[in-house]
Design an enzyme around this catalytic site. Sequence first.
Site, PDB file in Angstrom:
ATOM      1  N   HIS A   1       0.855  -1.183   0.000  1.00 27.95           N
ATOM      2  CA  HIS A   1       0.000   0.000   0.000  1.00 27.95           C
ATOM      3  C   HIS A   1       0.886   1.225   0.000  1.00 27.95           C
ATOM      4  O   HIS A   1       1.876   1.291   0.722  1.00 27.95           O
ATOM      5  CB  HIS A   1      -0.882   0.006   1.251  1.00 27.95           C
ATOM      6  CG  HIS A   1      -1.754   1.222   1.349  1.00 27.95           C
ATOM      7  ND1 HIS A   1      -2.912   1.349   0.608  1.00 27.95           N
ATOM      8  CD2 HIS A   1      -1.625   2.369   2.054  1.00 27.95           C
ATOM      9  CE1 HIS A   1      -3.458   2.528   0.878  1.00 27.95           C
ATOM     10  NE2 HIS A   1      -2.706   3.165   1.750  1.00 27.95           N
TER      11      HIS A   1
ATOM     12  N   LYS B   1      -8.443  -1.243   5.910  1.00 30.45           N
ATOM     13  CA  LYS B   1      -8.688  -1.697   4.541  1.00 30.45           C
ATOM     14  C   LYS B   1      -7.705  -2.808   4.146  1.00 30.45           C
ATOM     15  O   LYS B   1      -8.066  -3.757   3.459  1.00 30.45           O
ATOM     16  CB  LYS B   1      -8.584  -0.510   3.579  1.00 30.45           C
ATOM     17  CG  LYS B   1      -9.809   0.417   3.665  1.00 30.45           C
ATOM     18  CD  LYS B   1      -9.627   1.699   2.879  1.00 30.45           C
ATOM     19  CE  LYS B   1      -8.706   2.650   3.588  1.00 30.45           C
ATOM     20  NZ  LYS B   1      -8.728   4.026   3.068  1.00 30.45           N
TER      21      LYS B   1
ATOM     22  N   ASP C   1     -14.856   2.831   7.369  1.00 27.54           N
ATOM     23  CA  ASP C   1     -13.883   3.814   6.899  1.00 27.54           C
ATOM     24  C   ASP C   1     -14.509   4.781   5.902  1.00 27.54           C
ATOM     25  O   ASP C   1     -14.145   5.955   5.864  1.00 27.54           O
ATOM     26  CB  ASP C   1     -12.663   3.125   6.269  1.00 27.54           C
ATOM     27  CG  ASP C   1     -11.648   4.142   5.774  1.00 27.54           C
ATOM     28  OD1 ASP C   1     -11.144   4.918   6.613  1.00 27.54           O
ATOM     29  OD2 ASP C   1     -11.383   4.198   4.556  1.00 27.54           O
TER      30      ASP C   1
ATOM     31  N   ARG D   1     -14.444  12.997   8.091  1.00 26.89           N
ATOM     32  CA  ARG D   1     -13.156  13.631   8.399  1.00 26.89           C
ATOM     33  C   ARG D   1     -12.834  14.704   7.375  1.00 26.89           C
ATOM     34  O   ARG D   1     -12.339  15.778   7.701  1.00 26.89           O
ATOM     35  CB  ARG D   1     -12.035  12.578   8.422  1.00 26.89           C
ATOM     36  CG  ARG D   1     -12.060  11.685   9.642  1.00 26.89           C
ATOM     37  CD  ARG D   1     -11.184  10.472   9.454  1.00 26.89           C
ATOM     38  NE  ARG D   1      -9.786  10.838   9.254  1.00 26.89           N
ATOM     39  CZ  ARG D   1      -8.893  10.086   8.610  1.00 26.89           C
ATOM     40  NH1 ARG D   1      -9.248   8.924   8.092  1.00 26.89           N
ATOM     41  NH2 ARG D   1      -7.664  10.487   8.478  1.00 26.89           N
TER      42      ARG D   1
HETATM   43  N1  URA Z   1      -5.226   7.178   3.196  1.00 30.83           N
HETATM   44  C1  URA Z   1      -6.255   6.531   3.767  1.00 30.83           C
HETATM   45  O1  URA Z   1      -6.718   5.532   3.255  1.00 30.83           O
HETATM   46  N2  URA Z   1      -6.782   7.022   4.899  1.00 30.83           N
HETATM   47  C2  URA Z   1      -6.305   8.130   5.503  1.00 30.83           C
HETATM   48  O2  URA Z   1      -6.803   8.509   6.526  1.00 30.83           O
HETATM   49  C3  URA Z   1      -5.230   8.794   4.880  1.00 30.83           C
HETATM   50  C4  URA Z   1      -4.731   8.288   3.732  1.00 30.83           C
HETATM   51 CA    CA Z   2      -4.369   6.275   0.656  1.00 29.71          CA
END
Ligand code: URA
Ligand code: CA
Length: 431
Positions: free
Chosen positions: A83, A188, A162, A169
């Site tokens: 990632h 994730k 999320d 957020r």
């Molecule tokens: N990438 C994500 O998936 N979540 C975050 O909070 C910041 C970057």
């Molecule tokens: Ca990201």
Amino acid sequence: MPTPVDIIQKKRLGKALNREEIEQFVRGCTDGSFADYQTAALLMAICINGMNAEETRDLTMAMAHSGDMLDLSSLSGPTVDKHSTGGVGDTTSLILVPLVAACGAKVAKMSGRGLGFTGGTLDKIESIPGANPAMEIDDFIRTVETIGCAIISQTGDLAPADKVLYALRDVTATVDSLPLIVSSILSKKLASGAQNIVLDVKSGSGALMETLEKSEELARMLVNIGNATGRHFCALVTDMNQPLGMNIGNALEVREAIEILAGKTGGALKEVSLDIGTHMLRLAGFDRPRERIEEALTSGAGLKKLAEMIEALGGDPRVCEDISLLPQAEKIIPVPAPESGWICSMTACDIGRASIALGAGRIQKSDKIDPAVGIIMTRRIGESIEKGEPVAFLHANPASDVESAKKLLLNAIRISKEPVETPPLVYAVIE
Ligand code: URA
Ligand code: CA
């Protein structure tokens, strides 16, 4: 059972939440029993008062379990994923996923779209004629078993908490919180099922974290919390003070990935891809990981694997032999250097924004991207250039805002009269 108000109050007073409270909050924001204003209030309290390691782990696990948890245990081989926190010209996934699969690891990767000025692997894959990364989970797992890898779009039910939290957020100034970032990224990854996960935490002008100190802190926290969930994590902190690859834009980035896998070009993107790939193989338990991944590159096995993956997604695998089959922009416009000297900075976020002005990314979520447009840089930091020589080529179509792109690009580049040192590619490896 504590009420939402009790939980908000406790965090507002700076106390640590227990697992039950965290699980109730995550369930509540996913099923709607927490109102958005209560979730937002708790996010703000977390943002201001923080969370300890145990709370962050509990939040991560609760978010990961808020939807489907992919089960990759049927795959015959170690599962590995990577990632990136996002960058400009960051095409590492398209290079190292096939390379690592060619070495015998299983890579079941779920990717996202471009966000802000950063590109997304999914958009890049969709620029390949015919390729459709929306695959059913059964087909996905079957494909990974057969050819070793697949990159598909995140399914609707992957860490749904999320999605709710991220959207809130974004509009409540609570993105910038370590426990919230860590739980968002890790939930994730955990839900996607791999046992071994390498994180590429970018640092610099085109990254989530601009300073090296903050990037290393994020990387350390991701690895510590990740390992505390029982999976194997490591992180590389890599440079994003300039675009990683020379190409920025969807089909252009696919082209650079193919050229690297074909051994036709090298550079920073190839080096960082090999570094991340090496750590993926190492975590997955392979001996001589560096030798193996280099062998997969030089033998052409990685390119062959990419072609197989493209075909499995319904795309035209012949692009791997003939890049002219990728979408091409109508015009190629050189951008001359305004003075002679050495490139001393190339603000990655502004170069990303220049590519968006050409149509390579979205300003609004519903915008359609143009797969063909983008930028090919000719220089990296530390390299010299003569006044009037092209510092970049814009690949543009009639809808592209060429003037804005040129302006953003030239503003992003600084040229010094004195020689400049080349910055490192990898700052740290966090185990
Ligand atoms: N990438 C994500 O998936 N979540 C975050 O909070 C910041 C970057
Ligand atoms: Ca990201």
